[in-house]
Write an enzyme that holds these catalytic residues in place. Structure first.
Site, mmCIF file in Angstrom:
data_model
loop_
_atom_site.group_PDB
_atom_site.id
_atom_site.type_symbol
_atom_site.label_atom_id
_atom_site.label_comp_id
_atom_site.label_asym_id
_atom_site.label_seq_id
_atom_site.Cartn_x
_atom_site.Cartn_y
_atom_site.Cartn_z
ATOM 1 N N ASN A 137 0.868 -1.184 0.000
ATOM 2 C CA ASN A 137 0.000 0.000 0.000
ATOM 3 C C ASN A 137 0.907 1.237 0.000
ATOM 4 O O ASN A 137 1.488 1.582 1.018
ATOM 5 C CB ASN A 137 -0.886 -0.026 1.257
ATOM 6 C CG ASN A 137 -1.701 1.244 1.414
ATOM 7 O OD1 ASN A 137 -1.845 2.028 0.468
ATOM 8 N ND2 ASN A 137 -2.236 1.455 2.615
ATOM 9 N N LYS B 29 0.101 4.314 -0.346
ATOM 10 C CA LYS B 29 -0.559 5.534 0.175
ATOM 11 C C LYS B 29 -0.304 6.696 -0.796
ATOM 12 O O LYS B 29 -0.294 6.480 -2.002
ATOM 13 C CB LYS B 29 -0.071 5.840 1.591
ATOM 14 C CG LYS B 29 -0.113 4.599 2.469
ATOM 15 C CD LYS B 29 0.114 4.864 3.911
ATOM 16 C CE LYS B 29 0.201 3.540 4.648
ATOM 17 N NZ LYS B 29 0.147 3.665 6.074
ATOM 18 N N HIS C 259 -9.409 0.773 4.989
ATOM 19 C CA HIS C 259 -8.105 1.015 5.635
ATOM 20 C C HIS C 259 -8.309 1.964 6.811
ATOM 21 O O HIS C 259 -9.140 2.865 6.759
ATOM 22 C CB HIS C 259 -7.117 1.614 4.627
ATOM 23 C CG HIS C 259 -5.714 1.642 5.143
ATOM 24 N ND1 HIS C 259 -5.266 2.654 5.964
ATOM 25 C CD2 HIS C 259 -4.685 0.777 4.994
ATOM 26 C CE1 HIS C 259 -3.999 2.397 6.282
ATOM 27 N NE2 HIS C 259 -3.614 1.276 5.703
ATOM 28 N N GLU D 235 -6.744 4.437 7.803
ATOM 29 C CA GLU D 235 -6.631 5.882 7.495
ATOM 30 C C GLU D 235 -7.927 6.411 6.869
ATOM 31 O O GLU D 235 -8.297 7.559 7.090
ATOM 32 C CB GLU D 235 -5.409 6.120 6.586
ATOM 33 C CG GLU D 235 -4.120 6.000 7.387
ATOM 34 C CD GLU D 235 -2.915 5.499 6.605
ATOM 35 O OE1 GLU D 235 -2.905 5.589 5.369
ATOM 36 O OE2 GLU D 235 -1.983 4.991 7.269
ATOM 37 N N GLU E 188 -5.203 -5.361 10.484
ATOM 38 C CA GLU E 188 -4.216 -4.304 10.683
ATOM 39 C C GLU E 188 -4.521 -3.560 11.987
ATOM 40 O O GLU E 188 -5.333 -2.613 11.985
ATOM 41 C CB GLU E 188 -4.274 -3.312 9.522
ATOM 42 C CG GLU E 188 -3.924 -3.905 8.192
ATOM 43 C CD GLU E 188 -3.306 -2.871 7.264
ATOM 44 O OE1 GLU E 188 -2.206 -3.110 6.765
ATOM 45 O OE2 GLU E 188 -3.920 -1.799 7.076
ATOM 46 N N GLY F 62 2.456 1.970 10.584
ATOM 47 C CA GLY F 62 3.388 3.088 10.413
ATOM 48 C C GLY F 62 4.071 3.523 11.692
ATOM 49 O O GLY F 62 4.661 4.607 11.750
ATOM 50 N N SER G 206 3.576 -2.422 10.273
ATOM 51 C CA SER G 206 5.033 -2.370 10.453
ATOM 52 C C SER G 206 5.743 -3.670 10.089
ATOM 53 O O SER G 206 6.713 -4.056 10.739
ATOM 54 C CB SER G 206 5.378 -1.937 11.886
ATOM 55 O OG SER G 206 4.883 -0.632 12.129
HETATM 56 C C1 PEP Z 1 -0.630 0.017 5.953
HETATM 57 O O1 PEP Z 1 -0.674 1.197 5.691
HETATM 58 O O2 PEP Z 1 -1.534 -0.733 5.572
HETATM 59 C C2 PEP Z 1 0.504 -0.489 6.714
HETATM 60 C C3 PEP Z 1 0.432 -1.696 7.197
HETATM 61 O O3 PEP Z 1 1.563 0.365 6.893
HETATM 62 P P1 PEP Z 1 2.991 0.015 7.575
HETATM 63 O O4 PEP Z 1 3.473 -1.273 6.962
HETATM 64 O O5 PEP Z 1 3.862 1.161 7.229
HETATM 65 O O6 PEP Z 1 2.739 -0.127 9.030
#
Ligand code: PEP
Length: 255
Positions: free
Chosen positions: A10, A12, A96, A98, A168, A174, A213
Site C-alpha cells: 500500500n 498511500k 483502511h 486511514e 491491521e 506506520g 510495520s
Molecule cells: C498500511 O498502511 O496498511 C501499513 C500496514 O503500513 P505500515 O506497513 O507502514 O505499518
C-alpha cells in the site's frame, strides 16, 4: 486447502507516475516469474494505468487504494468499480484505518463499497483492526467481530478466491510497533472463526493478511503464525530492497 500467499504494498500518497514505473521495473527485474505468490502494487490513482501497462510478470497485479460504491454520478473526487476494472486493476483496498479514522468512513459506507466490489471483477482487500485504546480496554475481539459483521453484511455468498481480509491493528500501522506473534495468532484465529460463522467453510478459506510495520526482519516470524496468509505492507513496500526481501521470504517459506 492451501491458500496462495499474498503480499500487497500500500503506497498511500507516495510516488509520482515516473517513480512508480521505475520502482515496478526494478522489482520485476529482481523477482522471478512464478505463480506461487500473488504480489499486488497499490499505488496512487495517477499511477494505476501506467503500472498495469508495464507488468510482464504473472505474479504481479495492481490494486487501487479506494473506490466509491456507486457506479457513476455527482461524486466529485471519487472513482467507480468499473473505471478501475476497465484499466486492468484487479484489487482494491477498502476500510483502511486511514480511511476510517482520517476520512471518517463508517462501517456502513465500507459495507456499501464491499457490496459493490463483491459483485464486480475486482477483489476487495478488506481492512479491519482495533485502535490502541480499544485493545487496552479489552475490546479487540468485539471490534474485530463488529467490523467483519458490519463490513460484510448483506453478502449472501462469498468466493474465497475473490475476497481478502487484512488484519491491521491501528496502533501497529506506520509506528514500527509490530503486533506480537501471540497477538497476531489470536486475532487471526478470531477472524477465521467469525468468517466461518458467517460463511461456513468458504469463509475459512478467505485469505487473511497481517499488516502493521511488517519489514524484512519480522516477516518470517509473522509468516509462521497460524492463519497468516500474507501481508499488507505500507512503509517497507516503498523500498525496492525491503520489498524484494519480504517477497523472497514469502516465496521461500515452507508451510
Ligand atoms: C498500511 O498502511 O496498511 C501499513 C500496514 O503500513 P505500515 O506497513 O507502514 O505499518
Amino acid at each position: 486447502m492451501i491458500i496462495k500467499p499474498i503480499i500487497a504494498g500500500n503506497w498511500k500518497m507516495h510516488k509520482s507516475n515516473d517513480e512508480s514505473i521505475s520502482f515496478v521495473g526494478k522489482i520485476q527485474k529482481r523477482i522471478l516469474d512464478d505463480e506461487l505468490t500473488e504480489i499486488i502494487f497499490c499505488p496512487p490513482f495517477t499511477s494505476l494505468f501506467s503500472i498495469v501497462g508495464t507488468l510482464d510478470n504473472s505474479s504481479f497485479s495492481v490494486g487501487a487504494q479506494n473506490v466509491h460504491c456507486d457506479s457513476h454520478g455527482a461524486f466529485t473526487g471519487e472513482i467507480s468499480v468499473n473505471m478501475l476494472d476497465s484499466i486492468g486493476v484487479k484489487y482494491v483496498i477498502i476500510g483502511h484505518s486511514e480511511r476510517r479514522h482520517i476520512f471518517d468512513e463508517s462501517d456502513h459506507f465500507i459495507n456499501e463499497k464491499i457490496i459493490a466490489v463483491n459483485s464486480s471483477n475486482l477483489i476487495p482487500i478488506f481492512c479491519i483492526g482495533e485502535t490502541l485504546e480499544q485493545r487496552e480496554s479489552g475490546l479487540t475481539d468485539k471490534i474485530i467481530k463488529e467490523q467483519i459483521e458490519l463490513g460484510m453484511a448483506k453478502l449472501d455468498s462469498i468466493d474465497p478466491k475473490k475476497f481478502i481480509v487484512a488484519y491491521e491493528p491501528v496502533w501497529a500501522i506506520g509506528t514500527g510497533k509490530t503486533a506480537s506473534v501471540l497477538q497476531v495468532e489470536d486475532a487471526h484465529l478470531k477472524i477465521k472463526t467469525n468468517l466461518r460463522i458467517l460463511f461456513g467453510s468458504k469463509g475459512e478459506e478467505i485469505p487473511v493478511l497481517y499488516g502493521g510495520s511488517v519489514n524484512e526482519n519480522n516477516a518470517e516470524s509473522l509468516l509462521k503464525v497460524d492463519g497468516v496468509n500474507g501481508f499488507l505492507i505500507g512503509g517497507a513496500s516503498l523500498k525496492v530492497d525491503s520489498f524484494c526481501k519480504i517477497i523472497d521470504i514469502v516465496k521461500n517459506f515452507e508451510r
